[in-house]
Scaffold this motif. Structure first.
Motif, PDB file in Angstrom:
ATOM      1  N   THR A  82      33.889  27.142  48.127  1.00  0.00           N
ATOM      2  CA  THR A  82      33.387  27.350  49.368  1.00  0.00           C
ATOM      3  C   THR A  82      31.955  26.974  49.290  1.00  0.00           C
ATOM      4  N   VAL A  83      31.576  25.874  50.207  1.00  0.00           N
ATOM      5  CA  VAL A  83      30.117  25.688  50.223  1.00  0.00           C
ATOM      6  C   VAL A  83      29.669  25.623  51.724  1.00  0.00           C
ATOM      7  N   TYR A  84      28.576  26.509  51.627  1.00  0.00           N
ATOM      8  CA  TYR A  84      27.711  26.638  52.926  1.00  0.00           C
ATOM      9  C   TYR A  84      26.546  25.823  52.869  1.00  0.00           C
ATOM     10  N   GLN A  85      26.583  24.832  53.856  1.00  0.00           N
ATOM     11  CA  GLN A  85      25.166  24.259  53.963  1.00  0.00           C
ATOM     12  C   GLN A  85      24.420  24.508  55.000  1.00  0.00           C
ATOM     13  N   VAL A  86      23.248  24.791  54.660  1.00  0.00           N
ATOM     14  CA  VAL A  86      22.407  25.311  55.811  1.00  0.00           C
ATOM     15  C   VAL A  86      21.533  24.167  56.088  1.00  0.00           C
ATOM     16  N   LEU A  87      21.820  23.585  57.395  1.00  0.00           N
ATOM     17  CA  LEU A  87      21.254  22.334  57.866  1.00  0.00           C
ATOM     18  C   LEU A  87      19.782  22.813  58.552  1.00  0.00           C
ATOM     19  N   GLN A  88      18.975  22.105  58.078  1.00  0.00           N
ATOM     20  CA  GLN A  88      17.363  22.478  58.537  1.00  0.00           C
ATOM     21  C   GLN A  88      16.795  21.336  59.539  1.00  0.00           C
ATOM     22  N   ALA A  89      16.618  21.684  60.601  1.00  0.00           N
ATOM     23  CA  ALA A  89      15.945  20.261  61.327  1.00  0.00           C
ATOM     24  C   ALA A  89      14.958  20.043  60.603  1.00  0.00           C
ATOM     25  N   SER A  90      14.496  18.579  60.516  1.00  0.00           N
ATOM     26  CA  SER A  90      13.365  17.975  59.854  1.00  0.00           C
ATOM     27  C   SER A  90      13.499  16.451  60.045  1.00  0.00           C
ATOM     28  N   ALA A  91      12.385  15.842  60.003  1.00  0.00           N
ATOM     29  CA  ALA A  91      12.333  14.144  60.136  1.00  0.00           C
ATOM     30  C   ALA A  91      12.888  13.919  58.783  1.00  0.00           C
ATOM     31  N   GLN A  92      12.618  14.451  57.631  1.00  0.00           N
ATOM     32  CA  GLN A  92      13.063  13.930  56.505  1.00  0.00           C
ATOM     33  C   GLN A  92      13.702  14.896  55.592  1.00  0.00           C
ATOM     34  N   SER A  93      14.711  13.978  54.796  1.00  0.00           N
ATOM     35  CA  SER A  93      15.698  14.711  54.024  1.00  0.00           C
ATOM     36  C   SER A  93      15.185  15.538  52.779  1.00  0.00           C
TER      37      SER A  93
ATOM     38  N   TYR B  15       6.609  17.099  48.580  1.00  0.00           N
ATOM     39  CA  TYR B  15       6.287  18.073  49.276  1.00  0.00           C
ATOM     40  C   TYR B  15       6.738  19.478  48.684  1.00  0.00           C
ATOM     41  N   ILE B  16       8.182  19.297  48.322  1.00  0.00           N
ATOM     42  CA  ILE B  16       8.663  20.574  48.052  1.00  0.00           C
ATOM     43  C   ILE B  16       8.042  21.185  46.504  1.00  0.00           C
ATOM     44  N   LYS B  17       7.995  19.861  45.594  1.00  0.00           N
ATOM     45  CA  LYS B  17       7.660  20.362  44.403  1.00  0.00           C
ATOM     46  C   LYS B  17       6.466  21.422  43.898  1.00  0.00           C
ATOM     47  N   GLY B  18       5.529  21.527  44.963  1.00  0.00           N
ATOM     48  CA  GLY B  18       4.440  22.247  44.667  1.00  0.00           C
ATOM     49  C   GLY B  18       4.466  23.524  45.631  1.00  0.00           C
ATOM     50  N   SER B  19       5.537  23.961  46.141  1.00  0.00           N
ATOM     51  CA  SER B  19       5.822  25.075  46.742  1.00  0.00           C
ATOM     52  C   SER B  19       6.985  26.142  46.202  1.00  0.00           C
ATOM     53  N   ALA B  20       6.938  27.122  46.651  1.00  0.00           N
ATOM     54  CA  ALA B  20       8.038  28.020  45.979  1.00  0.00           C
ATOM     55  C   ALA B  20       9.348  27.773  47.003  1.00  0.00           C
TER      56      ALA B  20
ATOM     57  N   PHE C 244       7.776  19.760  61.812  1.00  0.00           N
ATOM     58  CA  PHE C 244       8.942  18.868  62.454  1.00  0.00           C
ATOM     59  C   PHE C 244       9.201  17.790  61.374  1.00  0.00           C
ATOM     60  N   THR C 245       8.089  17.621  60.472  1.00  0.00           N
ATOM     61  CA  THR C 245       8.375  16.529  59.405  1.00  0.00           C
ATOM     62  C   THR C 245       9.385  17.211  58.105  1.00  0.00           C
ATOM     63  N   SER C 246       8.898  18.485  57.794  1.00  0.00           N
ATOM     64  CA  SER C 246       9.422  19.048  56.598  1.00  0.00           C
ATOM     65  C   SER C 246      10.538  20.054  56.856  1.00  0.00           C
ATOM     66  N   GLY C 247      10.566  20.562  57.945  1.00  0.00           N
ATOM     67  CA  GLY C 247      11.283  21.699  58.362  1.00  0.00           C
ATOM     68  C   GLY C 247      10.645  23.172  57.898  1.00  0.00           C
ATOM     69  N   SER C 248       9.519  23.259  57.510  1.00  0.00           N
ATOM     70  CA  SER C 248       8.774  24.219  57.305  1.00  0.00           C
ATOM     71  C   SER C 248       8.412  25.129  58.312  1.00  0.00           C
ATOM     72  N   LEU C 249       9.026  26.607  58.509  1.00  0.00           N
ATOM     73  CA  LEU C 249       8.817  27.325  59.495  1.00  0.00           C
ATOM     74  C   LEU C 249       7.306  28.132  59.279  1.00  0.00           C
ATOM     75  N   GLU C 250       6.999  28.104  58.013  1.00  0.00           N
ATOM     76  CA  GLU C 250       5.484  28.541  57.795  1.00  0.00           C
ATOM     77  C   GLU C 250       4.482  27.887  58.307  1.00  0.00           C
ATOM     78  N   ALA C 251       4.669  26.455  58.381  1.00  0.00           N
ATOM     79  CA  ALA C 251       3.751  25.651  59.128  1.00  0.00           C
ATOM     80  C   ALA C 251       3.838  25.917  60.651  1.00  0.00           C
ATOM     81  N   TYR C 252       5.210  25.987  61.154  1.00  0.00           N
ATOM     82  CA  TYR C 252       5.239  26.269  62.467  1.00  0.00           C
ATOM     83  C   TYR C 252       4.748  27.674  62.801  1.00  0.00           C
ATOM     84  N   ARG C 253       4.984  28.780  61.983  1.00  0.00           N
ATOM     85  CA  ARG C 253       4.093  30.099  62.153  1.00  0.00           C
ATOM     86  C   ARG C 253       2.654  29.676  62.316  1.00  0.00           C
ATOM     87  N   ARG C 254       1.942  28.807  61.485  1.00  0.00           N
ATOM     88  CA  ARG C 254       0.456  28.396  61.535  1.00  0.00           C
ATOM     89  C   ARG C 254       0.205  27.819  62.938  1.00  0.00           C
ATOM     90  N   SER C 255       1.331  26.894  63.232  1.00  0.00           N
ATOM     91  CA  SER C 255       1.002  26.156  64.741  1.00  0.00           C
ATOM     92  C   SER C 255       0.830  27.441  65.750  1.00  0.00           C
TER      93      SER C 255
END
Length: 703
Positions: A198-209, A216-221, A278-289
């Motif tokens: 079984t595979v559960y894909q969590v599809l996150q809204a973002s402009a980029q895959s 972008y992801i490499k430097g984050s947790a 909206f580019t990366s899917g980051s909700l941390e950035a959305y909270r900052r907005s």
């Protein structure tokens, strides 16, 4: 099925979200800012369609193909394609409703909208072009089917795949996401079986895959892909970025243009944060907005963009796209400044207030009430499945408590409530004239109090981190219901929604509604809105009709109850009904419902002499309970009280059948477009109040 909206041959009225006069008062720079934000908002329309039903985008494309083929000249279908006038009107009524709601399920109640047109008639229309024929055949069956009559887990397009996901599995996915500091608002879930795994894909809204975001992801947790392998779900949970990527890319393109015309650095910052999210899917950035957005006080052009409300998710955490761009009305806003200024005075009158404790507000309120911005605006672009009368945002409790929030009332939506032709099925004929006269006034007063003091009050007692509390742990606050120290509070990592889960939305709406009714009982409050004993609409007239209004909303709410799965399609409607049930049993006969099954009538009766003694006291008892339980994380006490009030059984089931037999017409709105001209200016295009006008407006948007 009774709970579907079967449109009749008599079209529903279309209302204009009037904006021309207000828009033309903007400077050229402000108009350009509003234009690009509006275009960003509208590019989320297909996201809403995709989030709602599998056939939504296909129906949208079919309507637009018909429009394109006939060039907006709908009479061609009666002149040359064999449709009757009645059939054409029925189709246009459906198409206008579908476009206005941006899907085939009503935003309030999730009732399915079904056209009163046969498959044969639709095929006659589709014969105008091969593209229309192809588009119709892909959707004609689900478009005309009365089932599903409402959205449940098995039909929800927040949960995809052929394997069928359960609530227990969704909870397991939520735990995997929490372990990786990921929140669900901008996600959907796809379950599949791959090689017996079984595979559960969590599809996150973002402009980029995922691949595009490697750097972008490499430097984050944040993990690149796998969230959890062979978990208690007995499967793999993967994060897949790029959901809705086509739309998110277009949204980001217009945000890049909008930031050039921002009025100040604060606006520029939150737009750039939107862009990152909206580019990366980051909700941390959305909270900052959101932190920056709440500090942009009283802007001429207001914006709300993002995945905001979880009402349509059966699990109650994943959010629908909302894009609302509006223009401030400074004169109307000024009328409500007294309410904002005197907020603390009114909070001291609420049932849990304790003289001498926390400046008279009691232990279940913040030390300092940060009066939010309160704006009356006119919506320029309202991209949502339901056009609300008001908003109170952001929804993140930690941001609200630390940075504040905004209350926004949409004047050009609120004005539609004054329509003299809307049906008032549940009002006694002897009271209907008086009630219609004050309905829009009551709606405005209670909505504005609901947003400012309803959602704005309350302190969730919490251990914010191990051993750290947001209250004095050496002197435990006294529970104003029991007179004893409180025995529960939120533990580290817990939130209001994680503790109360599906109950959270409706209890919070109920609490806000009760506060608005409780405070509107005060003549001091009514005087602030310009009503006293000597005005044309007197304070006493408003007080009497307020209880009729509560009964009216409670009865009308039953159209959002799904008999099949015994669930509420709207947290607001659930709250309206629960308040009515409480008053019927607790207010000593103040409110009663006269039901005649044979004639299929329901009438609300208010015993006027009992208002002074019973009304506010009963409202206060219900309000006091759910407020304290919410503040102390006492979900079990709340469930035992609230869930019985939400049941629809016995005589209430008879009421529901009567309400289902007389569905109130859904709201239908036509909205203007902004167009960028060759000379770099912005032109506003307004459409006629008709189904054809609604369809033309969408055709012009090129979505």
């Amino acid at each position: 099925m009774e709970s579907s909206v079967n449109l009749s041959p008599t079209p529903v009225a279309t209302y204009q979200l009037s904006i021309k006069d207000v828009f033309e008062r903007l400077s050229d720079r402000e108009q350009l800012y509003a234009h690009h934000l509006s275009r960003a908002a509208w590019h989320g329309a297909r996201i809403i369609l995709r989030q709602t039903s599998p056939e939504g985008t296909g129906i949208f494309d079919f309507i637009l193909e018909l429009h394109k083929a006939c060039d907006g000249q709908w009479g061609v279908f009666t002149d040359h394609y064999g449709l009757t006038i009645e059939e054409l009107h029925s189709f246009l009524d459906y198409a206008g409703m579908f476009m206005s709601k941006m899907n085939n399920f009503c935003g309030e109640g999730d009732r399915k909208i079904v056209p009163a047109v046969s498959a044969d008639s639709l095929r006659k229309m589709a014969g105008i072009s091969q593209a229309a024929t192809t588009a119709l055949e892909a959707v004609v069956e689900p478009m005309l089917s009365l089932t599903p009559s409402a959205l449940t887990l098995s039909e929800s397009t927040y949960y995809l795949g052929n394997a069928g996901v359960t609530f227990d599995e969704i909870a397991g996915i939520a735990r995997a996401m929490q372990l990786n500091d990921l929140e669900p608002e901008n996600t959907r879930v796809h379950k599949s079986i791959e090689k017996d795994k079984t595979v559960y894909q969590v599809l996150q809204a973002s402009a980029q895959s995922n691949d595009e975001l490697q750097d972008y992801i490499k430097g984050s947790a944040i993990p690149i892909d796998v969230l959890q392998q062979d978990s208690e779900l007995n499967g793999t949970v993967r994060l897949v970025r790029g959901d809705h990527s086509t739309e998110m890319t277009k949204i980001c393109g217009h945000l890049l243009q909008a930031v050039r015309f921002a009025a100040n650095d604060t606006q520029a910052r939150f737009i750039l944060d939107y862009l990152e999210s909206f580019t990366s899917g980051s909700l941390e950035a959305y909270r900052r907005s959101m932190k920056n957005w709440v500090q942009d006080l009283y802007p001429r052009v207001e914006s709300i963009l993002g995945f905001i409300e979880p009402y349509r998710d059966p699990y109650g955490v994943r959010c629908e796209w909302r894009g609302v761009i509006s223009i401030a009305d400074p004169q109307e806003t000024a009328k409500l400044t007294t309410l904002v200024k005197d907020s603390t005075k009114f909070i001291r009158t609420l049932p849990w207030a304790v003289p001498g404790d926390n400046d008279g507000k009691g232990p279940f309120e913040k030390d300092e009430f940060r009066a939010p911005g309160f704006s009356v605006v006119h919506a320029l672009a309202f991209v949502c499945s339901n056009i609300w009368e008001a908003s109170n945002v952001p929804n993140y409790n930690d941001i609200r408590e630390t940075y504040g929030f905004k209350n926004i009332v949409y004047a050009n939506r609120m004005s539609a409530n004054a329509d003299p032709n809307r049906p008032l099925y549940w009002i006694a004929p002897s009271e209907s004239k008086s009630f219609r006269k004050v309905y829009h006034v009551l709606r405005f007063i209670t909505t504005s109090i609901h947003e400012l003091l309803g959602h704005g009050t309350g302190k969730l007692l919490a251990e914010t981190s191990r051993g750290v509390f947001n209250f004095d742990s050496d002197k435990i606050p006294i529970n104003t219901l029991t007179g004893k120290p409180v025995q529960s509070w939120y533990k580290p990592g817990q939130t209001w929604t994680s503790v109360f889960e599906k109950l959270a939305g409706t209890v919070e709406e109920c609490r806000a509604m009760l506060i608005s009714y409780y405070l509107a009982e005060s003549k001091d409050m009514l005087r602030m809105y310009g009503y006293d004993d000597d005005t044309d609409i007197s304070a006493d007239e408003l007080l009497f009709n307020m209880y009729t209004y509560i009964g009216f909303l409670g009865i009308r709410a039953l159209q959002a109850f799904n008999e099949e799965n015994q669930s509420w399609g709207s947290p607001h409607s659930n709250a309206d009904f629960a308040i009515l049930r409480h008053l019927l049993s607790d207010a000593n006969g103040l409110l009663s419902i006269q039901c005649d099954v044979d004639s299929a009538t329901l009438q609300i009766q208010v015993d006027r002499p009992k208002i002074a003694k019973e009304g506010k006291a009963s409202l206060g008892r219900m309000l006091h309970r759910i407020h304290v339980w919410r503040c102390t994380a006492d979900v079990e006490a709340c469930k035992q009280f609230y869930e019985p009030l939400s049941t629809v059984q016995g005589e209430h089931e008879a009421w529901r059948r009567i309400v289902a037999s007389k569905p109130e017409p859904a709201w239908k709105f036509v909205q203007a477009n902004t167009i960028l001209t060759d000379d770099g200016k912005v032109q506003l295009k307004v459409y006629e109040e008709s189904d054809a006008g609604i369809i033309q407006s969408f055709a012009d948007r090129g979505l």
